[in-house]
Design a protein around this motif. Structure first.
Motif, mmCIF file in Angstrom:
data_model
loop_
_atom_site.group_PDB
_atom_site.id
_atom_site.type_symbol
_atom_site.label_atom_id
_atom_site.label_comp_id
_atom_site.label_asym_id
_atom_site.label_seq_id
_atom_site.Cartn_x
_atom_site.Cartn_y
_atom_site.Cartn_z
ATOM 1 N N LYS A 166 0.828 -1.207 0.000
ATOM 2 C CA LYS A 166 0.000 0.000 0.000
ATOM 3 C C LYS A 166 0.864 1.258 0.000
ATOM 4 O O LYS A 166 0.558 2.232 -0.697
ATOM 5 C CB LYS A 166 -0.935 -0.002 1.213
ATOM 6 C CG LYS A 166 -2.079 -1.004 1.106
ATOM 7 C CD LYS A 166 -3.000 -0.919 2.320
ATOM 8 C CE LYS A 166 -4.184 -1.865 2.165
ATOM 9 N NZ LYS A 166 -5.077 -1.814 3.360
ATOM 10 N N ASP A 167 1.942 1.238 0.773
ATOM 11 C CA ASP A 167 2.845 2.397 0.803
ATOM 12 C C ASP A 167 3.501 2.612 -0.565
ATOM 13 O O ASP A 167 3.652 3.757 -1.019
ATOM 14 C CB ASP A 167 3.923 2.202 1.865
ATOM 15 C CG ASP A 167 3.460 2.615 3.258
ATOM 16 O OD1 ASP A 167 2.453 3.330 3.365
ATOM 17 O OD2 ASP A 167 4.116 2.215 4.242
ATOM 18 N N PHE A 168 3.900 1.523 -1.202
ATOM 19 C CA PHE A 168 4.514 1.653 -2.528
ATOM 20 C C PHE A 168 3.531 2.254 -3.526
ATOM 21 O O PHE A 168 3.874 3.174 -4.281
ATOM 22 C CB PHE A 168 5.009 0.301 -3.031
ATOM 23 C CG PHE A 168 5.267 0.286 -4.518
ATOM 24 C CD1 PHE A 168 6.284 1.058 -5.072
ATOM 25 C CD2 PHE A 168 4.472 -0.474 -5.371
ATOM 26 C CE1 PHE A 168 6.509 1.067 -6.444
ATOM 27 C CE2 PHE A 168 4.692 -0.472 -6.740
ATOM 28 C CZ PHE A 168 5.713 0.302 -7.280
ATOM 29 N N LEU A 173 1.738 6.759 -6.897
ATOM 30 C CA LEU A 173 0.696 7.689 -7.328
ATOM 31 C C LEU A 173 1.088 9.137 -7.050
ATOM 32 O O LEU A 173 0.938 10.009 -7.919
ATOM 33 C CB LEU A 173 -0.622 7.353 -6.631
ATOM 34 C CG LEU A 173 -1.814 8.232 -7.007
ATOM 35 C CD1 LEU A 173 -2.110 8.149 -8.497
ATOM 36 C CD2 LEU A 173 -3.048 7.839 -6.192
ATOM 37 N N LYS A 174 1.604 9.411 -5.848
ATOM 38 C CA LYS A 174 1.965 10.784 -5.493
ATOM 39 C C LYS A 174 3.073 11.306 -6.405
ATOM 40 O O LYS A 174 3.021 12.453 -6.864
ATOM 41 C CB LYS A 174 2.407 10.853 -4.030
ATOM 42 C CG LYS A 174 1.281 10.715 -3.027
ATOM 43 C CD LYS A 174 1.783 10.782 -1.597
ATOM 44 C CE LYS A 174 2.246 12.168 -1.224
ATOM 45 N NZ LYS A 174 1.146 13.140 -1.149
ATOM 46 N N THR A 182 5.147 7.935 -18.453
ATOM 47 C CA THR A 182 4.460 6.720 -18.869
ATOM 48 C C THR A 182 4.869 5.587 -17.941
ATOM 49 O O THR A 182 6.056 5.283 -17.806
ATOM 50 C CB THR A 182 4.821 6.359 -20.326
ATOM 51 O OG1 THR A 182 4.558 7.484 -21.161
ATOM 52 C CG2 THR A 182 4.007 5.175 -20.800
ATOM 53 N N VAL A 183 3.878 4.985 -17.291
ATOM 54 C CA VAL A 183 4.141 3.896 -16.353
ATOM 55 C C VAL A 183 3.382 2.656 -16.814
ATOM 56 O O VAL A 183 2.174 2.715 -17.060
ATOM 57 C CB VAL A 183 3.716 4.263 -14.914
ATOM 58 C CG1 VAL A 183 3.954 3.082 -13.964
ATOM 59 C CG2 VAL A 183 4.453 5.505 -14.426
ATOM 60 N N GLU A 194 -6.240 -1.098 -9.213
ATOM 61 C CA GLU A 194 -7.138 -0.514 -10.214
ATOM 62 C C GLU A 194 -7.394 0.967 -9.986
ATOM 63 O O GLU A 194 -7.636 1.716 -10.946
ATOM 64 C CB GLU A 194 -8.466 -1.279 -10.279
ATOM 65 C CG GLU A 194 -9.293 -1.274 -9.028
ATOM 66 C CD GLU A 194 -10.560 -2.107 -9.191
ATOM 67 O OE1 GLU A 194 -11.631 -1.503 -9.303
ATOM 68 O OE2 GLU A 194 -10.476 -3.344 -9.200
ATOM 69 N N ASP A 195 -7.311 1.427 -8.738
ATOM 70 C CA ASP A 195 -7.503 2.857 -8.475
ATOM 71 C C ASP A 195 -6.298 3.690 -8.902
ATOM 72 O O ASP A 195 -6.382 4.917 -8.984
ATOM 73 C CB ASP A 195 -7.797 3.092 -6.992
ATOM 74 C CG ASP A 195 -9.168 2.554 -6.580
ATOM 75 O OD1 ASP A 195 -10.033 2.427 -7.469
ATOM 76 O OD2 ASP A 195 -9.357 2.247 -5.391
ATOM 77 N N LEU A 196 -5.155 3.035 -9.155
ATOM 78 C CA LEU A 196 -3.976 3.721 -9.681
ATOM 79 C C LEU A 196 -4.048 3.906 -11.184
ATOM 80 O O LEU A 196 -3.500 4.852 -11.739
ATOM 81 C CB LEU A 196 -2.716 2.885 -9.394
ATOM 82 C CG LEU A 196 -2.045 2.909 -8.032
ATOM 83 C CD1 LEU A 196 -0.921 1.883 -8.025
ATOM 84 C CD2 LEU A 196 -1.494 4.277 -7.728
ATOM 85 N N LEU A 197 -4.696 2.943 -11.846
ATOM 86 C CA LEU A 197 -4.596 2.825 -13.295
ATOM 87 C C LEU A 197 -5.516 3.782 -14.027
ATOM 88 O O LEU A 197 -6.596 4.126 -13.548
ATOM 89 C CB LEU A 197 -4.917 1.394 -13.724
ATOM 90 C CG LEU A 197 -4.105 0.273 -13.077
ATOM 91 C CD1 LEU A 197 -4.577 -1.079 -13.595
ATOM 92 C CD2 LEU A 197 -2.618 0.460 -13.350
ATOM 93 N N GLU A 198 -5.079 4.178 -15.210
ATOM 94 C CA GLU A 198 -5.937 4.915 -16.134
ATOM 95 C C GLU A 198 -6.421 4.002 -17.254
ATOM 96 O O GLU A 198 -7.561 4.089 -17.682
ATOM 97 C CB GLU A 198 -5.181 6.112 -16.701
ATOM 98 C CG GLU A 198 -4.869 7.152 -15.624
ATOM 99 C CD GLU A 198 -3.827 8.158 -16.061
ATOM 100 O OE1 GLU A 198 -4.218 9.218 -16.587
ATOM 101 O OE2 GLU A 198 -2.630 7.876 -15.877
#
Length: 299
Positions: A166-168, A173-174, A182-183, A194-198
């Protein structure tokens, strides 16, 4: 649309086995794209070819407009993080981070130092002597600090416990928000990321099976369950993704979300339960080649 990666019918063959099979996809710049698929789907092979570590057997791949294989220009703009990274054992982990400044023009050494301290590393740590989870975290720190225009994380959280994962993800994200790039993020834990992804690129049998914004994937399918007869009648003409028999003559099915108000009304009249399906479960159903579920093994 500005393109970071363009794959045109790329195939990769190892002896007589095809790891990728005429895969085509376009990945946009400055987005976090999840590369999702089951074991053996071809995710790592694709990422290795994007990073220029493997040559395509057939087809064409371009990264920032150039062939990445053995390209110094492309290599200078990519960092590829996975659990098999070869880092010099003659240096401590802290010294490896110090050397990173010499290879990556966007390297943020202050960020590397803060993350190094936060995750409990010491100046005497040696990479090969770290536990699996700590090694994965150090590799992730290296990837974040590089701030490469194309940052690839292939299963980066292997061995990490839940809190560290979770910390990673929070750190990724930050830093991405502050410094867009591009990641590409490959993971078996779609529900975690999934909440990180676009965007999500779903690979099945070495091909692009689905590629869409994660917001669309979250609305891609719905589930229906109830008596087998009522559900079967309701399913007529719909695109069925999965179906599972349940106890007492009940049936559970997943369909593409093309339903409208009349379908919803019909489901209610027949006392059927209609529910959304999570993005993670959609990917599981779309890549499952088995008929039925595990319960069918015990019938």
């Amino acid at each position: 649309m500005t393109t970071a990666v363009q794959c045109r019918e790329i195939t990769k063959t190892y002896k007589n086995k095809r790891a990728l099979n005429e895969l085509s996809c376009t990945i946009e710049k400055n987005k976090i794209t999840g590369i999702i698929g089951r074991n053996g789907a071809g995710k790592t092979t694709l990422l290795n070819m994007i990073a220029g570590h493997r040559r395509v057997t057939d087809g064409e791949i371009q990264v920032f407009g150039a062939n990445p294989f053995n390209s110094l220009t492309v290599s200078a703009n990519i960092v590829f993080i996975n659990d098999t990274m070869n880092l010099p054992n003659g240096l401590t982990c802290l010294e490896i981070l110090e050397e990173g400044q010499n290879f990556y023009r966007n390297w943020d050494h202050e960020l590397a130092g803060r993350l190094f301290e936060y995750f409990g590393f010491t100046r005497h740590d040696i990479h090969e002597r770290l536990s699996k989870g700590k090694r994965s975290m150090f590799n992730a720190i290296f990837g974040l600090a590089s701030r490469s225009p194309l940052t690839i994380f292939d299963e980066p959280t292997t061995g990490m416990d839940e809190a560290v994962r979770k910390d990673f993800y929070r750190a990724l994200l930050k830093d991405y928000i502050a410094h867009p790039r591009t990641v590409l993020l490959s993971s078996h834990h779609l529900s975690e990321i999934e909440d990180l992804l676009e965007d999500v690129l779903l690979i099945k049998n070495g091909r692009e099976h689905l590629h869409m914004p994660v917001s669309d994937l979250k609305e891609y399918a719905v589930s229906i369950q109830g008596s087998e007869r009522a559900v079967t009648n309701w399913l007529g003409g719909k695109n069925i993704i999965a179906r599972r028999s349940g106890p007492a003559g009940r049936l559970y099915a997943v369909v593409e979300n093309t339903i409208h108000d009349t379908h919803i009304k019909e489901a209610r009249e027949k006392q059927l339960d209609l529910s959304p399906v999570s993005a993670s479960d959609v990917c599981v159903y779309l890549t499952d080649e088995r008929k039925g579920g595990i319960d069918d093994v015990f019938e």
